[in-house]
Design a protein around this motif. Structure first.
Motif, short mmCIF file in Angstrom:
data_model
loop_
_atom_site.label_atom_id
_atom_site.label_comp_id
_atom_site.label_asym_id
_atom_site.label_seq_id
_atom_site.Cartn_x
_atom_site.Cartn_y
_atom_site.Cartn_z
N PHE A 76 0.83 -1.20 0.00
CA PHE A 76 0.00 0.00 0.00
C PHE A 76 0.87 1.25 0.00
CE2 PHE A 76 -2.50 3.29 2.20
CZ PHE A 76 -3.60 3.34 1.35
N LYS A 77 1.93 1.25 0.81
CA LYS A 77 2.84 2.40 0.83
C LYS A 77 3.49 2.60 -0.53
CE LYS A 77 4.08 2.19 5.74
NZ LYS A 77 5.15 1.89 6.70
N GLU A 78 3.93 1.50 -1.14
CA GLU A 78 4.56 1.57 -2.45
C GLU A 78 3.56 2.10 -3.49
OE1 GLU A 78 7.67 1.31 -5.13
OE2 GLU A 78 7.73 1.00 -2.96
N LYS A 79 2.33 1.64 -3.39
CA LYS A 79 1.28 2.11 -4.30
C LYS A 79 1.08 3.60 -4.15
CE LYS A 79 -3.68 1.62 -4.96
NZ LYS A 79 -4.89 0.99 -4.43
N GLU A 80 1.00 4.06 -2.92
CA GLU A 80 0.81 5.50 -2.68
C GLU A 80 2.02 6.30 -3.16
OE1 GLU A 80 -1.98 7.03 -1.62
OE2 GLU A 80 -2.85 5.01 -1.76
N THR A 81 3.21 5.75 -2.95
CA THR A 81 4.42 6.43 -3.42
C THR A 81 4.40 6.53 -4.94
OG1 THR A 81 5.67 5.56 -1.55
CG2 THR A 81 6.94 6.34 -3.43
N LEU A 82 4.05 5.44 -5.59
CA LEU A 82 3.99 5.46 -7.05
C LEU A 82 2.91 6.41 -7.55
CD1 LEU A 82 4.47 1.67 -7.89
CD2 LEU A 82 6.11 3.53 -8.24
N LYS A 83 1.78 6.47 -6.84
CA LYS A 83 0.73 7.41 -7.23
C LYS A 83 1.23 8.84 -7.13
CE LYS A 83 -3.85 5.52 -6.30
NZ LYS A 83 -4.99 5.59 -5.38
N SER A 84 1.87 9.17 -6.01
CA SER A 84 2.35 10.54 -5.83
C SER A 84 3.45 10.87 -6.83
CB SER A 84 2.83 10.79 -4.40
OG SER A 84 3.99 10.03 -4.14
N ASP A 85 4.35 9.89 -7.10
CA ASP A 85 5.39 10.11 -8.11
C ASP A 85 4.76 10.31 -9.48
OD1 ASP A 85 7.28 9.84 -6.15
OD2 ASP A 85 7.93 7.81 -6.75
N GLY A 86 3.75 9.53 -9.79
CA GLY A 86 3.05 9.66 -11.07
C GLY A 86 2.37 11.00 -11.19
#
Length: 121
Positions: A76-86
């Protein structure tokens, strides 16, 4: 009339009875007791092993649940990080595109102004 006084046959019967008990103890009862004791020990060791395996299974299950939980949290953290990076990358690309479009529009305006000035001349 005969009296009820014990004679030597009573002693023979008592001796025979004691001998029979002694022999039965050696031949029958002692081996059966040994077999029953071994069986009891075997069952006890198997029960201990079952308890140990059940505890191991519970421990492994708890570790697996904790691992799954950690993995989900990390995912979930990785997903959120990828979302914010995107989102940041999208914003950056939009800014670049907007600046390129503005440059082209400004360039086109300058050309139009230049062409209209030349046309007026």
């Amino acid at each position: 009339m005969e009296s009820l006084i014990p004679d030597h046959t009573l002693l023979i019967q008592i001796f025979s009875f004691l001998l029979l008990i002694f022999l039965l103890n050696i031949i029958v009862f002692r081996p059966i007791r040994n077999i029953l004791n071994k069986r009891k020990e075997h069952i006890s060791s198997e029960e201990d092993m079952i308890r140990t395996r059940a505890q191991d299974a519970e421990r492994y299950s708890a570790e697996l649940e904790a691992s799954i939980s950690d993995t989900r949290k990390n995912g979930f953290k990785e997903k959120e990080t990828l979302k914010s990076d995107g989102a940041k990358e999208e914003e950056k690309m939009l800014k670049e595109t907007n600046s390129m479009v503005e440059e082209k529009i400004n360039k086109a305006r300058k050309e139009i102004i230049e062409k209209s000035r030349k046309a007026k001349e």
